[in-house]
Design a protein around this motif. Structure first.
Motif, PDB file in Angstrom:
ATOM      1  N   ASP A  52       1.003  -0.653   0.659  1.00 37.66           N
ATOM      2  CA  ASP A  52       0.045   0.058   0.241  1.00 37.66           C
ATOM      3  C   ASP A  52       0.651   0.995   0.083  1.00 37.66           C
ATOM      4  O   ASP A  52       2.337   1.139   0.869  1.00 37.66           O
ATOM      5  CB  ASP A  52      -1.403   0.500   1.570  1.00 37.66           C
ATOM      6  CG  ASP A  52      -2.202   0.893   1.030  1.00 37.66           C
ATOM      7  OD1 ASP A  52      -2.039   2.506   0.493  1.00 37.66           O
ATOM      8  OD2 ASP A  52      -3.552   0.464   0.969  1.00 37.66           O
ATOM      9  N   ASP A  53       0.770   1.960  -0.764  1.00 30.14           N
ATOM     10  CA  ASP A  53       1.445   3.280  -0.693  1.00 30.14           C
ATOM     11  C   ASP A  53       0.570   4.366  -0.189  1.00 30.14           C
ATOM     12  O   ASP A  53       1.353   5.702   0.191  1.00 30.14           O
ATOM     13  CB  ASP A  53       1.844   3.712  -2.015  1.00 30.14           C
ATOM     14  CG  ASP A  53      -0.083   4.122  -2.524  1.00 30.14           C
ATOM     15  OD1 ASP A  53      -0.770   3.636  -2.421  1.00 30.14           O
ATOM     16  OD2 ASP A  53      -0.226   5.864  -3.203  1.00 30.14           O
ATOM     17  N   HIS A  54       0.372   4.749   0.975  1.00 29.21           N
ATOM     18  CA  HIS A  54      -0.065   5.242   1.764  1.00 29.21           C
ATOM     19  C   HIS A  54      -0.044   4.964   3.398  1.00 29.21           C
ATOM     20  O   HIS A  54      -0.009   4.005   3.690  1.00 29.21           O
ATOM     21  CB  HIS A  54      -2.559   5.661   2.256  1.00 29.21           C
ATOM     22  CG  HIS A  54      -2.731   6.075   1.039  1.00 29.21           C
ATOM     23  ND1 HIS A  54      -2.288   7.619   0.288  1.00 29.21           N
ATOM     24  CD2 HIS A  54      -3.701   5.259  -0.479  1.00 29.21           C
ATOM     25  CE1 HIS A  54      -2.960   7.302  -0.953  1.00 29.21           C
ATOM     26  NE2 HIS A  54      -3.328   5.934  -1.461  1.00 29.21           N
ATOM     27  N   PRO A  55       0.822   5.516   4.496  1.00 31.75           N
ATOM     28  CA  PRO A  55       1.553   5.477   5.308  1.00 31.75           C
ATOM     29  C   PRO A  55       0.862   4.866   6.729  1.00 31.75           C
ATOM     30  O   PRO A  55       0.658   4.205   6.881  1.00 31.75           O
ATOM     31  CB  PRO A  55       2.486   6.623   5.490  1.00 31.75           C
ATOM     32  CG  PRO A  55       3.249   6.964   4.731  1.00 31.75           C
ATOM     33  CD  PRO A  55       1.743   7.490   3.057  1.00 31.75           C
ATOM     34  N   LEU A  56      -0.368   6.160   6.298  1.00 33.21           N
ATOM     35  CA  LEU A  56      -0.960   5.721   7.491  1.00 33.21           C
ATOM     36  C   LEU A  56      -1.637   4.382   7.609  1.00 33.21           C
ATOM     37  O   LEU A  56      -2.501   3.363   8.132  1.00 33.21           O
ATOM     38  CB  LEU A  56      -1.797   6.933   7.146  1.00 33.21           C
ATOM     39  CG  LEU A  56      -1.700   8.352   8.138  1.00 33.21           C
ATOM     40  CD1 LEU A  56      -3.115   9.687   7.750  1.00 33.21           C
ATOM     41  CD2 LEU A  56      -1.147   8.420   9.155  1.00 33.21           C
ATOM     42  N   PHE A  57      -2.242   4.151   6.501  1.00 34.74           N
ATOM     43  CA  PHE A  57      -2.763   2.928   6.525  1.00 34.74           C
ATOM     44  C   PHE A  57      -2.475   1.922   6.309  1.00 34.74           C
ATOM     45  O   PHE A  57      -2.475   0.125   6.807  1.00 34.74           O
ATOM     46  CB  PHE A  57      -3.619   2.742   4.852  1.00 34.74           C
ATOM     47  CG  PHE A  57      -4.972   1.596   5.355  1.00 34.74           C
ATOM     48  CD1 PHE A  57      -6.048   1.838   5.301  1.00 34.74           C
ATOM     49  CD2 PHE A  57      -4.945   0.606   4.421  1.00 34.74           C
ATOM     50  CE1 PHE A  57      -6.937   1.204   5.819  1.00 34.74           C
ATOM     51  CE2 PHE A  57      -6.142   0.036   4.677  1.00 34.74           C
ATOM     52  CZ  PHE A  57      -7.216  -0.148   4.987  1.00 34.74           C
ATOM     53  N   ARG A  58      -0.481   1.402   6.244  1.00 36.16           N
ATOM     54  CA  ARG A  58       0.292   0.377   5.913  1.00 36.16           C
ATOM     55  C   ARG A  58       0.051   0.472   7.488  1.00 36.16           C
ATOM     56  O   ARG A  58       0.023  -0.732   7.947  1.00 36.16           O
ATOM     57  CB  ARG A  58       1.371   1.223   5.258  1.00 36.16           C
ATOM     58  CG  ARG A  58       1.422   1.216   4.080  1.00 36.16           C
ATOM     59  CD  ARG A  58       2.792   1.205   3.567  1.00 36.16           C
ATOM     60  NE  ARG A  58       3.463   1.823   3.667  1.00 36.16           N
ATOM     61  CZ  ARG A  58       3.822   2.601   3.639  1.00 36.16           C
ATOM     62  NH1 ARG A  58       3.608   2.993   2.735  1.00 36.16           N
ATOM     63  NH2 ARG A  58       5.001   3.620   3.927  1.00 36.16           N
TER      64      ARG A  58
END
Length: 228
Positions: free
Chosen positions: A11-17
């Motif tokens: 996933d490219d979104h840090p918060l969702f990772r």
């Protein structure tokens, strides 16, 4: 509760990772978690045999890919590795398509941490996780579709069927040429004919198309000339 040695979050979104990290830790405490922000990085990590991933959590909207390209590539290269789609899309048609392409589960990003953890636990136990928005069983290949695929497979020559079987194992043209004791140019010609006869446009689509059915069961119904 199922244990996982290694989970790959793509996933490219840090918060969702970070959110997925938390869900994995709830479902499978002690798991080793790795991250990738592109399909290329994910493939490189999975190819590193020392990592031996047990599960991939994959976002559909990864930069550099369109539609289901990321899922198709991972499934084609690593057909035994469970892939759970975690996506912001909740359209039933998208969910069904992902499952038909071999995803082991589909989790909307609107799900709670507990719901994501539950999906991970289900998949690691060998089940297929169906989101509430689907409200039905996993899509199966219809009888008509099976008949159509069987007809297309029957158009292959014995050698083309052998090449197809090796494509499904992930072998490269050079490896197939070595196994069949032919030149690489001959393998390329066979692959081109397989694509044409099956009505697909890439090696990845070949693998996905034939993965939709029980290939071994279908092979038993093919004429004797298809036997290796």
């Amino acid at each position: 509760m199922a244990e996982v040695s290694r989970v790959l979050i793509v996933d490219d979104h840090p918060l969702f990772r970070e959110a997925l990290h938390s869900a994995v830790n709830v479902a499978c405490p002690g798991s080793e978690i790795r991250e990738a922000t592109s399909i290329a990085d994910a493939v490189a990590m999975i190819n590193a045999t020392e990592l031996a991933f047990d599960l991939v959590l994959l976002d559909l909207t990864i930069p550099g890919t369109e539609g289901f390209e990321g899922l198709l590539e991972v499934r084609a290269r690593f057909p035994e590795l469970p892939v759970v789609i975690v996506s912001s899309f909740e359209d039933t048609r998208i969910v069904q398509q992902a499952l038909s392409y071999g995803a082991a589960g589909y989790v909307p990003k609107s799900s709670t941490k507990a719901e994501i953890a539950s999906a991970i636990t289900e998949v690691m136990a060998g089940a297929v996780h169906l989101p509430q928005c689907l409200g039905g069983a996993r899509p199966a290949l219809s009888g008509d579709a099976c008949d159509d695929l069987l007809a297309r497979l029957a158009a292959l020559t014995p050698q083309q069927l052998r090449v197809l079987q090796m494509l499904r194992l992930g072998l490269l043209n050079k490896q197939i040429a070595h196994e069949l004791d032919v030149c690489e140019r001959t393998v390329k010609a066979h692959v081109s004919e397989i694509l044409r006869k099956l009505g697909v446009y890439s090696r990845t689509q070949v693998v996905i198309e034939t993965a939709k059915i029980d290939f071994e069961a279908l092979s038993e119904t093919l004429p004797p000339r298809f036997s290796p």
